[in-house]
Design an enzyme around this catalytic site. Structure first.
Site, mmCIF file in Angstrom:
data_model
loop_
_atom_site.group_PDB
_atom_site.id
_atom_site.type_symbol
_atom_site.label_atom_id
_atom_site.label_comp_id
_atom_site.label_asym_id
_atom_site.label_seq_id
_atom_site.Cartn_x
_atom_site.Cartn_y
_atom_site.Cartn_z
ATOM 1 N N ASP A 54 3.165 2.953 16.767
ATOM 2 C CA ASP A 54 3.525 4.308 17.195
ATOM 3 C C ASP A 54 2.274 5.186 17.146
ATOM 4 O O ASP A 54 2.250 6.215 16.479
ATOM 5 C CB ASP A 54 4.633 4.835 16.262
ATOM 6 C CG ASP A 54 5.272 6.121 16.784
ATOM 7 O OD1 ASP A 54 4.998 6.490 17.941
ATOM 8 O OD2 ASP A 54 6.020 6.759 16.022
ATOM 9 N N ASP A 81 10.960 11.693 23.294
ATOM 10 C CA ASP A 81 9.930 11.949 22.299
ATOM 11 C C ASP A 81 8.582 11.868 23.025
ATOM 12 O O ASP A 81 8.105 10.783 23.348
ATOM 13 C CB ASP A 81 10.043 10.869 21.211
ATOM 14 C CG ASP A 81 8.991 11.000 20.144
ATOM 15 O OD1 ASP A 81 8.136 11.895 20.257
ATOM 16 O OD2 ASP A 81 9.032 10.183 19.205
HETATM 17 C C1 SPV Z 1 10.516 9.029 16.686
HETATM 18 O O1 SPV Z 1 11.678 8.607 16.653
HETATM 19 O O2 SPV Z 1 9.624 8.417 17.246
HETATM 20 C C2 SPV Z 1 10.163 10.259 16.020
HETATM 21 C C3 SPV Z 1 10.927 10.656 14.858
HETATM 22 O O3 SPV Z 1 9.225 10.875 16.409
HETATM 23 S S1 SPV Z 1 10.019 10.146 13.502
HETATM 24 O O4 SPV Z 1 9.868 8.718 13.590
HETATM 25 O O5 SPV Z 1 10.821 10.533 12.384
HETATM 26 O O6 SPV Z 1 8.744 10.793 13.485
HETATM 27 MG MG MG Z 2 7.965 9.828 17.522
#
Ligand code: SPV
Ligand code: MG
Length: 534
Positions: A54, A81
């Site tokens: 991510d 997102d």
């Molecule tokens: C996502 O789901 O990618 C988000 C939420 O941005 S979090 O993972 O909590 O940052």
């Molecule tokens: Mg995210």
């Protein structure tokens, strides 16, 4: 309602709304089917499902590709997102325009720097964007949208990064001034204290969105009474999928067999359902030309015919063997050789003796007290598909069936124009044709139609051999004719001639496919000898 307007409503309505994470077309559909009114297209789970981190390792165009499949697969709005917006204000402008084009209802961008890192990985060490620069991204997003209802959610990461509440509130204020439609306040605490603190200080200025991944134990009633607008369940379909997939993979690897997982996994049919297979089947009936090879064949083979004495003591007539092969086997070979694959045989008398591979069976338990139309009714498919209906005790040359299949008519029957010359016994299936029955003329002129069924009237023009076909439209008529017979209590003892007579009574055109010979209706031992040549 447009998806953008639907998302706007979810954010603005007084009651708390919930959206669930999805990361591909099928998970998006599952979210919709579960009754959610919106989807969170999560950066974490979309990247994970692609097998990358991510950290903006998947490019923004790859994200677009993924979310487009999700949007196409569903009718509820998607809040994407958008991470940091994939760059500065300029990247955000193009991003928003593309998201709108792909059917996404809104985007959430966070006040961090490209390339971002997930908030739950060393969140406190992550640099935040300059609030004014980030406000420029929000303003650019709002200025670029074409649809006035497209939603831009500004995500405040100040609490994650260890800044005090004042910083979070001041940033939210700046983003509101820049035009944000809602504020997402993120927290990594295991209790909702921080986000509740934010909401109480913030008030009703803009809808507040939360992601209770870490404070998951908070009851929804608390979130509701604190006045939040939208709850994002951010990653739970991917996580449940991972658990299930790991379990399945381990079991199969260990067992070297599927046996222990079969009952635990979704059926292949369920996959087809989620892919929308039913819609395609429906569309095919509207857009594809009918192919006679798609016809369902119903062979009526329930009756005993005691006239054959000992030969039908232990088997129905259709199982009498000629040249080492049962009559019905011969007919099924011919049917298959014409390309027809969907075969149903209605059995009755000594059903267990009628057993051929690749055939579905239907049982007529009343074979003693019913006739062929009754058997047909039992063998009919629910769908209005093209049909070929055949008596089980006839055989014919392949070209007879070929000619019938080639006939472009809603209802067509095969009629032998010369059967009387060959048979001593009169048949009950004589018919009168409309127009000249001469074969030569028939082949060139107007289509030959049936005028009436004539029973045993020997002055008739020919005999129906017990082979009939319908198009989809013809099947609908055929079913209507059967319903009429049934409503008058005549269906049970109706044979195909009665049924065809009923179609004519309903002003249905019945096309005649004329033949001379080339078929056998087995009524005596002489017929048996002839049948062996088919
Ligand atoms: C996502 O789901 O990618 C988000 C939420 O941005 S979090 O993972 O909590 O940052
Ligand atoms: Mg995210």
């Amino acid at each position: 309602m447009r998806k953008t307007a639907a998302l706007r409503n979810l954010l603005r309505r007084p009651e708390l709304a919930f959206v669930l994470e999805a990361h591909d077309g099928v998970s998006a559909r599952i979210v919709e089917e579960a009754g959610f009114q919106g989807i969170w297209a999560s950066g974490l789970t979309m990247s994970a499902s692609m097998g990358v981190r991510d950290n903006n390792e998947a490019s923004w165009t790859q994200v677009l590709e993924k979310v487009e499949f999700m949007a196409d697969a569903t009718s509820i709005p998607i809040l994407l997102d958008g991470d940091t917006g994939h760059g500065n204000f300029n990247n955000v402008r193009r991003f928003v325009r593309k998201l709108e084009q792909r059917g996404v209802a809104g985007v959430c961008i966070e006040d961090k720097l490209f390339p971002k890192t997930n908030s739950f990985i060393k969140g406190e060490q992550q640099p935040l964007a300059d609030p004014e620069e980030f406000a420029g991204r929000i303003k650019a997003a709002k200025d670029s949208q074409v649809d006035a209802d497209f939603q831009v959610v500004a995500r405040v990461e100040a609490l994650i990064a260890g800044w005090p509440m004042e910083e979070a509130l001041s940033r939210a204020e700046t983003y509101e001034a820049a035009g944000a439609d809602a504020i997402l306040i993120h927290s990594k605490r295991s209790t909702p204290d921080e986000v509740i603190g934010f909401r109480r200080a913030w008030g009703d200025r803009l809808p507040v969105v939360i992601v209770p991944t870490m404070y998951y134990a908070t009851p929804p009633e608390t979130l509701e009474s604190e006045g939040f607008s939208l709850v994002i369940w951010a990653n739970h379909l991917l996580r449940s999928g991972i658990t299930a997939m790991e379990q399945t993979a381990r079991t199969i690897a260990h067992d070297r067999s599927l046996f222990n997982v079969e009952g635990e996994v979704a059926s292949v049919k369920r996959i087809f359902e989620l892919q929308g297979a039913a819609e395609l089947a429906d569309a095919e009936t509207r857009y594809l030309p009918e192919s006679p090879k798609d016809a369902q064949v119903v062979v009526l083979a329930a009756s005993r015919d005691p006239g054959f004495g000992a030969l039908t003591e232990d088997q129905p007539k259709c199982m009498i063997e000629v040249g080492g092969r049962p009559l019905l086997g011969r007919q099924l070979d011919i049917i298959r050789s014409c390309g027809l694959r969907d075969l149903v045989v209605v059995r009755g008398w000594k059903a267990e003796t009628v057993a051929f591979d690749g055939v579905r069976y239907v049982q007529n338990d009343d074979f003693d007290d019913s006739s062929s139309a009754w058997s047909l009714q039992l063998g009919l498919p629910d769908d209005d598909v093209p049909l070929v209906v055949a008596y089980g005790d006839i055989v014919y040359r392949k070209h007879v069936l070929r000619t019938l299949l080639d006939e472009n008519a809603d209802v067509a029957v095969v009629v032998d124009l010369e059967s009387r010359d060959r048979h001593a016994k009169p048949s009950g299936d004589y018919v009168k044709l409309a127009g000249k029955p001469q074969l030569a003329g028939v082949l060139e002129d107007e289509p030959l139609l049936l005028e009436r069924v004539a029973g045993t009237d020997e002055s008739a023009d020919g005999e129906m051999i017990g082979l009939l076909k319908t198009s989809r439209a013809g099947t609908i008529r055929l079913k209507a004719a059967m319903e009429r017979l049934q409503s008058e209590d005549r269906l049970r003892h109706a044979n195909l001639s009665v049924l065809v007579g009923e179609l004519l009574a309903m002003d249905c055109r019945v096309r005649v496919v004329p033949i001379t010979g080339n078929w056998v209706d087995v009524n005596d031992l002489g017929d048996l000898a002839e049948a062996s040549s088919y």
